[in-house]
Design an enzyme around this catalytic site. Structure first.
Site, PDB file in Angstrom:
ATOM      1  N   VAL A  60     -12.083  -6.999  -1.426  1.00 40.91           N
ATOM      2  CA  VAL A  60     -11.855  -5.113  -1.322  1.00 40.91           C
ATOM      3  C   VAL A  60     -11.561  -5.722   0.325  1.00 40.91           C
ATOM      4  CG1 VAL A  60     -12.730  -3.380  -1.216  1.00 40.91           C
ATOM      5  CG2 VAL A  60     -13.437  -4.977  -3.104  1.00 40.91           C
ATOM      6  N   GLY A  61     -10.093  -4.717   0.600  1.00 37.67           N
ATOM      7  CA  GLY A  61      -9.627  -3.712   1.976  1.00 37.67           C
ATOM      8  C   GLY A  61     -10.329  -3.280   2.196  1.00 37.67           C
TER       9      GLY A  61
ATOM     10  N   THR B 158      -2.129   1.956   6.543  1.00 35.56           N
ATOM     11  CA  THR B 158      -1.561   0.573   5.221  1.00 35.56           C
ATOM     12  C   THR B 158      -1.848  -0.394   7.046  1.00 35.56           C
ATOM     13  OG1 THR B 158       0.011  -0.062   4.491  1.00 35.56           O
ATOM     14  CG2 THR B 158       0.829   1.453   6.273  1.00 35.56           C
TER      15      THR B 158
ATOM     16  N   THR C 297       0.704  -1.271  -0.016  1.00 35.24           N
ATOM     17  CA  THR C 297      -0.038   0.152  -0.053  1.00 35.24           C
ATOM     18  C   THR C 297       0.799   1.295  -0.223  1.00 35.24           C
ATOM     19  OG1 THR C 297      -1.649  -1.420   1.153  1.00 35.24           O
ATOM     20  CG2 THR C 297      -1.834   1.341   1.644  1.00 35.24           C
TER      21      THR C 297
HETATM   22  N1  ASP Z   1      -4.156  -2.877   3.280  1.00 37.14           N
HETATM   23  C1  ASP Z   1      -3.810  -3.027   2.551  1.00 37.14           C
HETATM   24  C2  ASP Z   1      -5.076  -3.797   2.340  1.00 37.14           C
HETATM   25  O1  ASP Z   1      -5.815  -5.234   3.406  1.00 37.14           O
HETATM   26  C3  ASP Z   1      -2.858  -3.589   2.026  1.00 37.14           C
HETATM   27  C4  ASP Z   1      -1.806  -3.245   2.819  1.00 37.14           C
HETATM   28  O2  ASP Z   1      -1.451  -1.802   3.664  1.00 37.14           O
HETATM   29  O3  ASP Z   1      -0.639  -3.724   3.052  1.00 37.14           O
HETATM   30  O4  ASP Z   1      -5.693  -3.930   1.369  1.00 37.14           O
END
Ligand code: ASP
Length: 349
Positions: free
Chosen positions: A245-246, A267, A216
């Protein structure tokens, strides 16, 4: 006709003033500004970091990448640009860098494909735009901006979002544009184990796969007009189910901006952030409880998120910045009109 000369001199002075670099910065990244800064910006490139013993060259590569992304945002703001333009420009640049899990360097899903999430929000109108699980869009953040600026909607997903990109003339690329051997190796590893990687630090310190767990990108900024903005973009979790979806494209979860409180980009393990309504929770602590930016961010990261699940960057309307995480590191940078310009990776020891 002297105006452009004066204006250029002012911009040059601002740029030079902002060039004083320090190699490291405090983990909190918080200033003690009694005054309102003219502008401020924080960026992140994910809260899962490389192995500590990956070597100085690898570390330098990431610090240089953060440096150039931060410079882009700093230049937009120092030249009098808006916070929304600054955060879009930074995220777009990081999407094009294969080192980060967004755009070009996106993680692989269970089927070995790439589905991308992104969101952008401005703090004065509270308008937002987001895209979820889009394929073959080179810069999802620019599509999110188009959703915000040019449609009646806030969140577009899948095929409809991709068609919108075509209508808007936003660049499409074949899926193999997103191929990087670093992420492919990570996917093969997770796929073989039947697990999903959080791209964050929930791993043993000697886990060799840590080098591939970057996730991210995001930016938050305050501009000279007093407006805050936030932008986040991600390839999501390695080996995620197609259609997952995150937190990143969800307003109030991974991305949020409100002049009355702050702008936030998150993130980490998206499902954890969704459960804890992270971005809005920080804004609500400020607006409803009167907490400072730093207290609100620290409270949420320390007391609501499980250890090792991620991090947050945030800016308030005075230009205070907060960069907090509960992983071993977070790729990050901060700059402001007082001359701060810092990038860092690891937690302060
Ligand atoms: N937050 C992101 C997700 O869960 C991944 C990340 O930040 O590493 O899609």
């Amino acid at each position: 006709m002297t105006f452009p000369i004066i204006r250029n001199a002012v911009i040059a002075a601002l740029l030079l003033g902002g060039c004083a670099k320090a190699p490291t910065m405090d983990q909190n990244g918080n200033g003690t500004a009694a005054h309102r800064k003219e502008w401020a910006i924080a960026i992140h490139g994910g809260s899962g970091t490389m192995r500590r013993d990956a070597g100085p060259e690898r570390e330098r590569e990431y610090l240089d990448a953060l440096d150039s992304a931060l410079t882009i945002g700093r230049n937009v703001l120092a030249a009098g640009g808006t916070s929304v333009d600054a955060v879009e420009a930074v995220v777009r640049h990081m999407e094009d860098n294969p080192l980060f899990n967004a755009g070009r360097g996106a993680a692989y899903n269970r089927d070995g494909m790439h589905e991308l999430d992104a969101a952008i929000m401005v703090g004065d109108t509270k308008k937002s735009g987001a895209v979820a699980a889009v394929r073959e869009v080179r810069n999802p953040i620019t599509l999110a901006r188009f959703v915000m600026d040019s449609t009646m909607h806030s969140l577009m997903a899948g095929r409809g979002a991709e068609e919108l990109a075509d209508t808007a003339g936003i660049e499409r690329v074949p899926d193999d544009y997103f191929h990087t051997s670093m992420r492919e190796e990570r996917w093969l590893e997770e796929n073989g184990r039947g697990t999903v990687s959080a791209e964050a630090g929930e791993v043993e310190p000697d886990d060799a796969s840590l080098d591939n767990r970057m996730g991210t990108v995001g930016a938050v900024a305050l501009d000279r007009f007093g407006n805050v903005a936030a932008a986040t973009s991600t390839g999501g979790l390695t080996n995620k189910l197609p259609g997952r979806v995150g937190d990143s494209p969800l307003i109030g979860i991974g991305t949020y901006a409100d002049n009355a409180s702050c702008a936030v980009s998150c993130t980490g393990h998206g499902e954890e952030f969704i459960r804890q309504t992270v971005a809005f929770r920080i804004a609500a602590l400020m607006e409803l409880k009167g907490e400072s930016l730093d207290t609100a961010v620290t409270t949420v990261v320390d007391t609501k998120l499980r250890q090792g699940t991620g991090g947050v960057i945030a800016v308030d309307a005075k230009g205070n910045l907060s960069l907090e995480f509960n992983t071993r590191g977070m790729y990050r940078g901060a700059a402001d009109s007082d001359g701060r310009f810092e990038t860092a990776i690891w937690a302060k020891e």
